[in-house]
Design an enzyme around this catalytic site. Sequence first.
Site, PDB file in Angstrom:
ATOM      1  N   ASP A  66       2.779  39.667  18.657  1.00 19.65           N
ATOM      2  CA  ASP A  66       3.402  39.583  19.979  1.00 19.65           C
ATOM      3  C   ASP A  66       4.632  40.488  19.954  1.00 19.65           C
ATOM      4  O   ASP A  66       5.693  40.086  19.477  1.00 19.65           O
ATOM      5  CB  ASP A  66       3.811  38.146  20.296  1.00 19.65           C
ATOM      6  CG  ASP A  66       2.624  37.228  20.557  1.00 19.65           C
ATOM      7  OD1 ASP A  66       1.596  37.376  19.863  1.00 19.65           O
ATOM      8  OD2 ASP A  66       2.730  36.360  21.443  1.00 19.65           O
TER       9      ASP A  66
ATOM     10  N   LYS B 116       2.161  39.801  28.189  1.00 17.87           N
ATOM     11  CA  LYS B 116       2.793  38.486  28.091  1.00 17.87           C
ATOM     12  C   LYS B 116       4.092  38.503  28.877  1.00 17.87           C
ATOM     13  O   LYS B 116       4.793  39.514  28.907  1.00 17.87           O
ATOM     14  CB  LYS B 116       3.043  38.186  26.608  1.00 17.87           C
ATOM     15  CG  LYS B 116       3.820  36.919  26.290  1.00 17.87           C
ATOM     16  CD  LYS B 116       3.957  36.770  24.776  1.00 17.87           C
ATOM     17  CE  LYS B 116       4.912  35.671  24.365  1.00 17.87           C
ATOM     18  NZ  LYS B 116       5.040  35.556  22.889  1.00 17.87           N
TER      19      LYS B 116
ATOM     20  N   LYS C  98      -0.837  36.358  28.987  1.00 17.18           N
ATOM     21  CA  LYS C  98      -0.263  35.202  28.309  1.00 17.18           C
ATOM     22  C   LYS C  98       1.011  34.779  29.027  1.00 17.18           C
ATOM     23  O   LYS C  98       1.886  35.595  29.309  1.00 17.18           O
ATOM     24  CB  LYS C  98       0.056  35.526  26.843  1.00 17.18           C
ATOM     25  CG  LYS C  98       0.759  34.390  26.099  1.00 17.18           C
ATOM     26  CD  LYS C  98       0.962  34.717  24.633  1.00 17.18           C
ATOM     27  CE  LYS C  98       1.792  33.651  23.912  1.00 17.18           C
ATOM     28  NZ  LYS C  98       1.961  33.931  22.468  1.00 17.18           N
TER      29      LYS C  98
END
Length: 282
Positions: free
Chosen positions: A124, A187, A216
Amino acid sequence: MTTRYTQDEWLAIFDQAGQNPPSTPLGYNAPSVGTAAFAKTIDHTLLKLDATEKQVDTLCKEARRLNFKSVCVRLTWVDRAVHNLQGGSVVVACVVGFHEGTQSLKQKTTEAARAVDAGAEELDMVMNYVLLRQKQYSKVYTEIAAVRNVAPHPVILKVILETSQLSPREIIAGCKIAEAAGADYVKTSTGFNGQGATQENIRLMRSVVGDNMKVKASGGVKTINECVVMMEAGAERIGTSNGVWIMEEAKSLLEQVTHAAGSGEPKGQRPAASLTRMFSSS
């Protein structure tokens, strides 16, 4: 490394993407609350700088017990998490460039490579949103592509936009750059800088990436209701440190719905309509 597009080409791509109305694609079906598929949407997260070995061990035990998709930790804890989770289906995700996103390209690629070498199966990474706001699109692209290069598939790459710091136009730009660079997810947030995930931003991101990428939701998702709202808006993964509580809520609400279906009378407070739609009928 190629910059992929000229400045004018990037702007044309953003313009075209911005013409699509924010809506959830018809092909996306959020998993029913309380199912194994629902648990597999959750990245069980511990990103505090003062995290301890005991807390990481507990995180992993909870993730294994509830069969979450991953535990998400800093590089320091990847080795330990991989060891704790070996032999199971829960994977380890590691943040890169967290949480500022302004680290150098070399720092980010080194961190990504070390995480993968240690056994992380997902990354991430925080996009350099400062460069994005400065309209240095090719630099943003090069950075994400470089991380993708040192962490090729099957490693899953998620790009954190930090939506609280961006305008809708900049969110569109971040999504399209991440897509061009080969990322798998966009995300919303780190959870450390301003407002976290919002329904509006999830819908916008989903409308931009369509079926080319996944979305996300992370930052401030603490309850089952918030989780469901994000899923119905188009999020296919949820980053939260409240995964255990969310699953406890899901179990309780599922029991209410099951009881109500069997007796014709609700047991306790009925779940919201958005929750009811996502309960399995089986």
